[in-house]
Motif scaffolding. Sequence first.
Motif, mmCIF file in Angstrom:
data_model
loop_
_atom_site.group_PDB
_atom_site.id
_atom_site.type_symbol
_atom_site.label_atom_id
_atom_site.label_comp_id
_atom_site.label_asym_id
_atom_site.label_seq_id
_atom_site.Cartn_x
_atom_site.Cartn_y
_atom_site.Cartn_z
ATOM 1 N N ILE A 299 0.858 -1.184 0.000
ATOM 2 C CA ILE A 299 0.000 0.000 0.000
ATOM 3 C C ILE A 299 0.894 1.235 0.000
ATOM 4 O O ILE A 299 1.748 1.397 0.873
ATOM 5 C CB ILE A 299 -0.936 0.007 1.214
ATOM 6 N N ASP A 300 0.712 2.082 -1.007
ATOM 7 C CA ASP A 300 1.550 3.270 -1.186
ATOM 8 C C ASP A 300 1.303 4.245 -0.037
ATOM 9 O O ASP A 300 0.163 4.647 0.226
ATOM 10 C CB ASP A 300 1.229 3.928 -2.518
ATOM 11 N N ALA A 301 2.398 4.618 0.627
ATOM 12 C CA ALA A 301 2.277 5.545 1.748
ATOM 13 C C ALA A 301 1.928 6.950 1.284
ATOM 14 O O ALA A 301 1.399 7.748 2.059
ATOM 15 C CB ALA A 301 3.588 5.567 2.537
ATOM 16 N N VAL A 302 2.179 7.263 0.024
ATOM 17 C CA VAL A 302 1.919 8.610 -0.484
ATOM 18 C C VAL A 302 0.505 8.733 -1.017
ATOM 19 O O VAL A 302 -0.255 9.611 -0.629
ATOM 20 C CB VAL A 302 2.942 8.972 -1.580
ATOM 21 N N THR A 303 0.145 7.847 -1.921
ATOM 22 C CA THR A 303 -1.154 7.952 -2.590
ATOM 23 C C THR A 303 -2.210 7.033 -2.009
ATOM 24 O O THR A 303 -3.397 7.202 -2.281
ATOM 25 C CB THR A 303 -0.998 7.632 -4.080
ATOM 26 N N GLY A 304 -1.782 6.021 -1.250
ATOM 27 C CA GLY A 304 -2.728 5.043 -0.734
ATOM 28 C C GLY A 304 -3.119 3.997 -1.755
ATOM 29 O O GLY A 304 -3.967 3.139 -1.486
ATOM 30 N N ASN A 305 -2.488 4.055 -2.940
ATOM 31 C CA ASN A 305 -2.796 3.075 -3.976
ATOM 32 C C ASN A 305 -2.278 1.696 -3.582
ATOM 33 O O ASN A 305 -1.267 1.566 -2.874
ATOM 34 C CB ASN A 305 -2.185 3.495 -5.311
ATOM 35 N N ILE A 306 -2.950 0.664 -4.084
ATOM 36 C CA ILE A 306 -2.563 -0.723 -3.823
ATOM 37 C C ILE A 306 -1.822 -1.263 -5.037
ATOM 38 O O ILE A 306 -2.303 -1.151 -6.164
ATOM 39 C CB ILE A 306 -3.792 -1.597 -3.516
ATOM 40 N N VAL A 307 -0.637 -1.854 -4.791
ATOM 41 C CA VAL A 307 0.184 -2.413 -5.861
ATOM 42 C C VAL A 307 0.450 -3.877 -5.547
ATOM 43 O O VAL A 307 0.872 -4.212 -4.430
ATOM 44 C CB VAL A 307 1.513 -1.642 -6.015
ATOM 45 N N ASN A 308 0.190 -4.754 -6.500
ATOM 46 C CA ASN A 308 0.399 -6.193 -6.328
ATOM 47 C C ASN A 308 1.553 -6.684 -7.191
ATOM 48 O O ASN A 308 1.799 -6.159 -8.280
ATOM 49 C CB ASN A 308 -0.861 -6.981 -6.714
ATOM 50 N N THR A 309 2.251 -7.725 -6.702
ATOM 51 C CA THR A 309 3.250 -8.392 -7.525
ATOM 52 C C THR A 309 2.556 -9.409 -8.427
ATOM 53 O O THR A 309 1.361 -9.662 -8.310
ATOM 54 C CB THR A 309 4.280 -9.138 -6.662
ATOM 55 N N ASN A 310 3.339 -9.981 -9.332
ATOM 56 C CA ASN A 310 2.818 -11.092 -10.120
ATOM 57 C C ASN A 310 2.584 -12.292 -9.209
ATOM 58 O O ASN A 310 3.111 -12.370 -8.095
ATOM 59 C CB ASN A 310 3.797 -11.460 -11.231
ATOM 60 N N THR A 311 1.797 -13.242 -9.702
ATOM 61 C CA THR A 311 1.499 -14.442 -8.913
ATOM 62 C C THR A 311 2.773 -15.244 -8.668
ATOM 63 O O THR A 311 3.543 -15.508 -9.582
ATOM 64 C CB THR A 311 0.469 -15.309 -9.638
ATOM 65 N N ILE A 312 2.978 -15.621 -7.403
ATOM 66 C CA ILE A 312 4.124 -16.444 -7.007
ATOM 67 C C ILE A 312 3.613 -17.855 -6.741
ATOM 68 O O ILE A 312 2.768 -18.052 -5.869
ATOM 69 C CB ILE A 312 4.809 -15.871 -5.749
ATOM 70 N N ASN A 313 4.139 -18.824 -7.475
ATOM 71 C CA ASN A 313 3.659 -20.200 -7.351
ATOM 72 C C ASN A 313 4.611 -20.999 -6.477
ATOM 73 O O ASN A 313 5.824 -20.968 -6.679
ATOM 74 C CB ASN A 313 3.532 -20.851 -8.730
ATOM 75 N N VAL A 314 4.060 -21.705 -5.504
ATOM 76 C CA VAL A 314 4.835 -22.568 -4.616
ATOM 77 C C VAL A 314 4.340 -23.994 -4.803
ATOM 78 O O VAL A 314 3.149 -24.274 -4.646
ATOM 79 C CB VAL A 314 4.696 -22.142 -3.138
ATOM 80 N N ASN A 315 5.270 -24.908 -5.141
ATOM 81 C CA ASN A 315 4.934 -26.309 -5.382
ATOM 82 C C ASN A 315 5.889 -27.197 -4.577
ATOM 83 O O ASN A 315 6.961 -27.553 -5.054
ATOM 84 C CB ASN A 315 5.042 -26.629 -6.877
ATOM 85 N N PRO A 316 5.531 -27.524 -3.324
ATOM 86 C CA PRO A 316 6.418 -28.366 -2.510
ATOM 87 C C PRO A 316 6.663 -29.716 -3.172
ATOM 88 O O PRO A 316 5.763 -30.315 -3.761
ATOM 89 C CB PRO A 316 5.638 -28.510 -1.191
ATOM 90 N N VAL A 317 7.911 -30.223 -3.037
ATOM 91 C CA VAL A 317 8.309 -31.470 -3.686
ATOM 92 C C VAL A 317 8.881 -32.414 -2.643
ATOM 93 O O VAL A 317 9.719 -32.016 -1.821
ATOM 94 C CB VAL A 317 9.352 -31.207 -4.792
ATOM 95 N N ASP A 318 8.415 -33.686 -2.670
ATOM 96 C CA ASP A 318 9.008 -34.724 -1.833
ATOM 97 C C ASP A 318 10.357 -35.106 -2.434
ATOM 98 O O ASP A 318 10.450 -35.426 -3.618
ATOM 99 C CB ASP A 318 8.079 -35.946 -1.773
#
Length: 492
Positions: A299-318
């Motif tokens: 959340i931008d401290a100046v404008t209050g706008n919300i900024v998201n990153t790209n989707t982060i995929n987590v795939n646990p492996v045995d």
Amino acid sequence: MEYLFLLVIIYMVLMHASSQIPPGPPSIDGPQVIVLNSQITFTCTSDRGSPTPTVKWFFDATEITTGISTTTAGTAVTTSLTFIATKNYHLKVLECQAENGVLQNPLSTTKYIEVHFSPESPTLTGPTTLTPGQQGRWTCISANGYPAGVMTMKNKNNNTQFTTEFTSSTVLDQKSYDVTGTLTWSPVIVNNGDTICCDVTHTTTLGNTPQTVCRQITVSQPISINAPVTQYSPNIQASVTLKCDVTQGTASQIIWIKEKLQLNITGNSRFSGGTVVNESLTIANVQQSDGGNYVCRGIDAVTGNIVNTNTINVNPVDEDEDNIIIYVVIGILAVLVLFVLLVVMILYRRGREKKKDNAKSKYVSQQTAISNRQDNADYSTHRDRDRDYEGLDYNRREVHVYNTSQDHVEYSHYSTIPADYVFEDPNHTNLKRENTYLELNHSNLKQDHTYLKLDNTYLEPVNSILTPDNAYLEPGQINIEPINGNSMTSTT
């Protein structure tokens, strides 16, 4: 007598009527415009009248009895009215009346009053934090003033008045004015920390000192965040850190979201990070349930706008399953390599065989032509000389082979040698035991070979004629001895 009394009465009436004078028209003296809360004195004078007129003040049809004083100078009567100017007098009418009973109705005059009062303190609204080039809109309001004030807006830091960026409008609200000013401006990074001021000048009440309200602005770069790695495949029970970096601007809050639900980082002991100080999220003792899609939100401290990153995929492996997969992949690659090598070997052998067949065909064609010429020359000399010699050892047979016209007939007995050992022309060497006959078109052996290999039906060049030193052959080979003429006898 009665007549005389009547004359006296008439005379007295006439004398009394001649002594009454109507009052003079009243006149008011005092300012038209008064300032709020100031003390004002108005006077009203009737300059004649007999009997002496009475002068009175009225406001809203009600006689004013306070603040009144009256003076007489000769036949003139002056009545003064003193009061403190309030908004109650604003745009009201004062009335002054003069009467002495001579006229049927009193004489009167009026005067309306304007009470000037300064507007309320102005208000200024608008953004205090912007990004470079972002358009801002500020509104300044000056209300309840009379008359209307004069409004301007400026940048206090460089004392520069806004011109084309600023507009204002005035509205009369009952008995006062409201002034509204609007500033539309896009500051840049150098305007960070500047102060915007709204000035309202009201000269009749405040002179040249304006009412002022100001607002400081902050201009900073917008927030920008990213995830350097968007795919993670951690091993079960290992730790993994999902990277999230604020690369520009300032974030007031960092939020991690998994499958569109906000994570309670403080409520899970396996989670750490995910704050403004440390944006990255670390997951300890990874479980299969930790798999899914994550998003880092700032959340931008100046404008209050919300900024998201790209989707982060987590795939646990045995780890064991991972090793099995690796082994399977290696096995598949090995099979592919072997298959490629096999194909290359097959293609290589076919190439060699094709090349050998081409050389063989070419040589046979040349030798056949040579042999035909030689056999034709010897035909008359060696005709009908194929026979068995009597008196020889029963294990010894002598066969004379000549190239005749019948040799060109497929499966001719002239091209097949029935004996175990072959008698050859002096220019040809021995055949191995396994090669007891020659195929069609191979009755003349190559000149440069001493013996035939197992899979060859002709001799290679360079070894075509045996010298006397080569009369004895190794076991399994044919001993060739010279005989009369141009032939040789094979013995065992």
